[in-house]
Structure formats: C-alpha cells, structure tokens
Design a protein around this motif. Structure first.
Motif, PDB file in Angstrom:
ATOM      1  N   ALA A  58       0.876  -1.160  -0.389  1.00 40.54           N
ATOM      2  CA  ALA A  58      -0.189   0.167   0.094  1.00 40.54           C
ATOM      3  C   ALA A  58       1.011   1.300   0.295  1.00 40.54           C
ATOM      4  CB  ALA A  58      -0.414  -0.043   1.161  1.00 40.54           C
ATOM      5  N   VAL A  59       2.098   1.469  -0.605  1.00 42.41           N
ATOM      6  CA  VAL A  59       2.658   2.528  -0.173  1.00 42.41           C
ATOM      7  C   VAL A  59       2.487   3.487  -1.493  1.00 42.41           C
ATOM      8  CG1 VAL A  59       4.336   1.534   1.782  1.00 42.41           C
ATOM      9  CG2 VAL A  59       4.829   0.806  -1.471  1.00 42.41           C
ATOM     10  N   GLY A  60       2.140   2.809  -2.617  1.00 46.37           N
ATOM     11  CA  GLY A  60       2.253   3.230  -4.297  1.00 46.37           C
ATOM     12  C   GLY A  60       2.825   2.671  -5.013  1.00 46.37           C
ATOM     13  N   LYS A  61       3.752   0.769  -4.966  1.00 48.67           N
ATOM     14  CA  LYS A  61       4.466   0.585  -5.852  1.00 48.67           C
ATOM     15  C   LYS A  61       4.004   0.858  -7.128  1.00 48.67           C
ATOM     16  CE  LYS A  61       5.013  -3.569  -3.291  1.00 48.67           C
ATOM     17  NZ  LYS A  61       4.143  -2.372  -2.414  1.00 48.67           N
ATOM     18  N   SER A  62       2.343  -0.304  -7.444  1.00 48.31           N
ATOM     19  CA  SER A  62       1.858  -0.344  -9.120  1.00 48.31           C
ATOM     20  C   SER A  62       1.487   1.223  -9.176  1.00 48.31           C
ATOM     21  CB  SER A  62       0.857  -1.360  -8.186  1.00 48.31           C
ATOM     22  OG  SER A  62       0.875  -2.147  -7.608  1.00 48.31           O
ATOM     23  N   SER A  63       0.956   2.141  -7.992  1.00 49.37           N
ATOM     24  CA  SER A  63       0.416   3.435  -8.646  1.00 49.37           C
ATOM     25  C   SER A  63       1.610   3.394  -9.063  1.00 49.37           C
ATOM     26  CB  SER A  63      -0.044   3.998  -7.787  1.00 49.37           C
ATOM     27  OG  SER A  63      -0.825   3.589  -6.872  1.00 49.37           O
TER      28      SER A  63
ATOM     29  N   PHE B  72      -3.940   7.018 -12.806  1.00 49.75           N
ATOM     30  CA  PHE B  72      -3.833   7.159 -11.720  1.00 49.75           C
ATOM     31  C   PHE B  72      -4.775   6.522 -11.446  1.00 49.75           C
ATOM     32  CE2 PHE B  72      -4.562   8.424  -7.038  1.00 49.75           C
ATOM     33  CZ  PHE B  72      -3.498   7.549  -6.300  1.00 49.75           C
ATOM     34  N   THR B  73      -5.321   5.138 -10.575  1.00 54.03           N
ATOM     35  CA  THR B  73      -6.932   5.706  -9.458  1.00 54.03           C
ATOM     36  C   THR B  73      -6.524   5.345  -7.786  1.00 54.03           C
ATOM     37  OG1 THR B  73      -8.384   3.166  -9.348  1.00 54.03           O
ATOM     38  CG2 THR B  73      -5.778   3.012 -10.081  1.00 54.03           C
ATOM     39  N   GLU B  74      -7.543   5.076  -7.089  1.00 56.83           N
ATOM     40  CA  GLU B  74      -7.431   5.244  -5.811  1.00 56.83           C
ATOM     41  C   GLU B  74      -7.947   3.549  -5.389  1.00 56.83           C
ATOM     42  OE1 GLU B  74      -6.940   8.372  -3.812  1.00 56.83           O
ATOM     43  OE2 GLU B  74      -7.053   9.887  -5.242  1.00 56.83           O
TER      44      GLU B  74
ATOM     45  N   TYR C 288      -7.591  -0.181  -4.106  1.00 56.63           N
ATOM     46  CA  TYR C 288      -6.319  -0.140  -4.144  1.00 56.63           C
ATOM     47  C   TYR C 288      -6.184  -2.073  -4.086  1.00 56.63           C
ATOM     48  CZ  TYR C 288      -2.693  -2.417  -0.406  1.00 56.63           C
ATOM     49  OH  TYR C 288      -1.606  -3.554   0.342  1.00 56.63           O
TER      50      TYR C 288
ATOM     51  N   ASN D 275       6.699   8.325  -1.487  1.00 57.79           N
ATOM     52  CA  ASN D 275       5.783   8.519  -2.090  1.00 57.79           C
ATOM     53  C   ASN D 275       4.939   8.729  -1.154  1.00 57.79           C
ATOM     54  OD1 ASN D 275       4.147   9.054  -4.914  1.00 57.79           O
ATOM     55  ND2 ASN D 275       3.201   6.720  -3.579  1.00 57.79           N
ATOM     56  N   LYS D 276       3.899   9.677  -1.699  1.00 57.07           N
ATOM     57  CA  LYS D 276       2.570  10.152  -1.594  1.00 57.07           C
ATOM     58  C   LYS D 276       3.173  11.688  -0.886  1.00 57.07           C
ATOM     59  CE  LYS D 276       0.342   5.935  -0.395  1.00 57.07           C
ATOM     60  NZ  LYS D 276      -0.744   5.338   0.045  1.00 57.07           N
TER      61      LYS D 276
ATOM     62  N   ASP E 178       2.178  14.282  -2.115  1.00 55.30           N
ATOM     63  CA  ASP E 178       0.480  15.105  -2.308  1.00 55.30           C
ATOM     64  C   ASP E 178       0.009  15.235  -0.815  1.00 55.30           C
ATOM     65  OD1 ASP E 178      -1.674  12.932  -2.711  1.00 55.30           O
ATOM     66  OD2 ASP E 178       0.108  12.445  -3.471  1.00 55.30           O
TER      67      ASP E 178
ATOM     68  N   SER F  42       5.323  11.922  -5.929  1.00 57.94           N
ATOM     69  CA  SER F  42       3.508  11.233  -5.873  1.00 57.94           C
ATOM     70  C   SER F  42       2.969  10.299  -7.068  1.00 57.94           C
ATOM     71  CB  SER F  42       2.805  12.609  -5.956  1.00 57.94           C
ATOM     72  OG  SER F  42       1.777  12.338  -6.106  1.00 57.94           O
ATOM     73  N   ALA F  43       2.871   9.266  -7.725  1.00 59.68           N
ATOM     74  CA  ALA F  43       1.524   8.695  -8.527  1.00 59.68           C
ATOM     75  C   ALA F  43       0.823   9.417  -8.812  1.00 59.68           C
ATOM     76  CB  ALA F  43       1.988   7.136  -8.066  1.00 59.68           C
ATOM     77  N   LYS F  44      -0.081  10.034  -7.418  1.00 59.18           N
ATOM     78  CA  LYS F  44      -1.390  10.846  -7.482  1.00 59.18           C
ATOM     79  C   LYS F  44      -1.217  11.841  -8.475  1.00 59.18           C
ATOM     80  CE  LYS F  44      -5.682  12.213  -5.518  1.00 59.18           C
ATOM     81  NZ  LYS F  44      -6.237  11.847  -3.891  1.00 59.18           N
TER      82      LYS F  44
HETATM   83  P1  GDP Z   1       1.178  -1.347  -3.585  1.00 60.70           P
HETATM   84  O1  GDP Z   1       0.205  -1.869  -2.755  1.00 60.70           O
HETATM   85  O2  GDP Z   1       2.560   0.024  -2.382  1.00 60.70           O
HETATM   86  O3  GDP Z   1       1.395  -1.330  -4.919  1.00 60.70           O
HETATM   87  O4  GDP Z   1       0.144   0.042  -3.403  1.00 60.70           O
HETATM   88  P2  GDP Z   1      -0.973   0.799  -4.866  1.00 60.70           P
HETATM   89  O5  GDP Z   1       0.134   1.652  -5.759  1.00 60.70           O
HETATM   90  O6  GDP Z   1      -2.056  -0.216  -4.543  1.00 60.70           O
HETATM   91  O7  GDP Z   1      -1.344   2.164  -3.941  1.00 60.70           O
HETATM   92  C1  GDP Z   1      -2.047   1.329  -2.456  1.00 60.70           C
HETATM   93  C2  GDP Z   1      -3.072   2.908  -2.287  1.00 60.70           C
HETATM   94  O8  GDP Z   1      -2.360   3.981  -1.897  1.00 60.70           O
HETATM   95  C3  GDP Z   1      -3.941   3.187  -3.378  1.00 60.70           C
HETATM   96  O9  GDP Z   1      -5.244   3.164  -2.847  1.00 60.70           O
HETATM   97  C4  GDP Z   1      -3.604   4.078  -3.983  1.00 60.70           C
HETATM   98  O10 GDP Z   1      -5.023   5.018  -4.918  1.00 60.70           O
HETATM   99  C5  GDP Z   1      -2.516   4.863  -3.168  1.00 60.70           C
HETATM  100  N1  GDP Z   1      -1.647   5.499  -3.570  1.00 60.70           N
HETATM  101  C6  GDP Z   1      -0.930   5.526  -4.390  1.00 60.70           C
HETATM  102  N2  GDP Z   1       0.375   5.984  -4.447  1.00 60.70           N
HETATM  103  C7  GDP Z   1      -0.668   7.263  -4.469  1.00 60.70           C
HETATM  104  C8  GDP Z   1       0.212   8.889  -3.912  1.00 60.70           C
HETATM  105  O11 GDP Z   1       1.316   9.055  -4.807  1.00 60.70           O
HETATM  106  N3  GDP Z   1      -1.284  10.092  -2.956  1.00 60.70           N
HETATM  107  C9  GDP Z   1      -2.122   9.564  -3.451  1.00 60.70           C
HETATM  108  N4  GDP Z   1      -2.731  10.136  -2.179  1.00 60.70           N
HETATM  109  N5  GDP Z   1      -2.178   8.059  -2.784  1.00 60.70           N
HETATM  110  C10 GDP Z   1      -1.903   7.336  -3.795  1.00 60.70           C
END
Ligand code: GDP
Ligand code: MG
Length: 176
Positions: free
Chosen positions: A12-17, A27-29, A31, A119-120, A122, A151-153
C-alpha cells in the motif's frame, strides 16, 4: 539495452501506482494488494533509447524465496515507502541490506543501483507527514542510493525515478 528493474516495498505504499503512472500515465484510488505484474516499456533518456523491464512486486511481508529471486534477477531497484507512514520507511534499510546480501556484495566497496522513493508527497501537510525529507536523504547517502520524494497521484518525480535508475545502472558495474 534492457534494464531489469524490480519495485519493492511494503504493501500500500504505492508501488503499483508508481509503475502504472509511469507506463500508462493514469492513477486510481482503488487498491488491489495482489496485483503483481511485469511491464516492458520502451523509453528514451538523455537521447538514448532503452527498454525498461519492470517487475511490480506484491505480497512481500517476509523474505520469501520469491523475493530473493527478484533480487537476484534485478539489475536496479526502486524501493518505495510512504512519507505518511514511518513503519514503511523502517522497512527500507532491511531491504537494502537484503539486496546486498542476495547479490553477495558489500555496500562499502560496491554500489548497487537503487532509487529510494518517498511516495505520497501530495499528502504532505502539518500533522500528516511522518518521515522527513532529511531522513530519506540520510538513508540514501549511507548506501549511495539516489533519493526522490514523489507522488503517483499528482505525477511528481515518477518518470524522474526511472530516469535516475537508468542513469545509476549506466554508471554501475552491473550494466551488460
Ligand atoms: P502497492 O501495494 O505498494 O502496490 O500500493 P498501490 O499502488 O496499490 O497503492 C495503495 C493505495 O495508495 C491506493 O489506494 C492508491 O490509490 C494510493 N496511492 C498510491 N500512490 C499514491 C500517491 O502518490 N498519493 C496518494 N494520495 N495516494 C496514493
Ligand atoms: Mg501493488
């Protein structure tokens, strides 16, 4: 040249994002912790064409044999934490140590191409940020890694992350 890159870090740190933002500029919210995929992305950095072979990993709670395989195969690594979650930052140093261990290298004499990404960014706001930029920079310095807050977002420093890693690989002894 083909750059084999693995993206590692806590869930959930945003790897896939980060990977999806780089590959598809979306970008999608939502997870999905189970997504694990590899992507081939042709790109050009500093006028040089290359293909990035990116592995987006998942389910890395403990040091599984799968994770060891990723580390063996990768030439360069993107290590991701979230600036709003200290716990995810604390997992970066053990990951770096594990990569050096798996590759049987000593960080004192050899630099493995690694970009640490906070990441994040934002979400940076008083009372929200848990990891300072300085903490990230200091960790990166200790292991001669590159460091970026991203920020992936909002698409901050995403392409730059891969550009830095390609540059680090080009400047390392690991290129082929
Ligand atoms: P992974 O498990 O590391 O691959 O994480 P995901 O890419 O699936 O992201 C986990 C959650 O964090 C999702 O709800 C994303 O929308 C959110 N997220 C990812 N990147 C960002 C970012 O840069 N900013 C914010 N605010 N949320 C993010
Ligand atoms: Mg993921």
């Amino acid at each position: 040249m083909d750059y084999k890159i693995a993206v590692l870090g806590t869930g959930a740190v945003g790897k896939s994002s980060i990977v999806v933002r780089y590959i598809r500029d979306t970008f999608t919210e939502s997870y999905d912790p189970t997504v694990e995929d590899s992507y081939q992305k042709p790109d050009e950095f500093d006028g040089k064409a290359c293909i990035l072979d990116i592995l987006d990993t998942a389910g890395m709670a403990e040091y599984s044999s799968l994770r060891t395989q990723y580390m063996e195969k990768g030439i360069g690594f993107v290590l991701v934490y979230s600036i709003v979650q200290t716990k995810t930052f604390q997992e970066i140093e053990p990951l770096i140590k594990k990569i050096y261990e798996v590759k049987q290298k000593d960080p004192a004499t050899c630099t493995i191409p690694i970009v640490i990404v906070g990441n994040k960014v934002d979400l940076d706001a008083p009372g929200e940020r848990e990891v300072t930029k300085e903490e990230g920079e200091q960790l990166a310095q200790r292991y001669h890694c590159r460091f970026l807050e991203a920020s992936a977002k909002t698409n901050v420093n995403i392409r730059e992350t891969f550009s830095q890693l390609v540059n680090a690989i080009d400047n390392s002894e690991f290129k082929h």
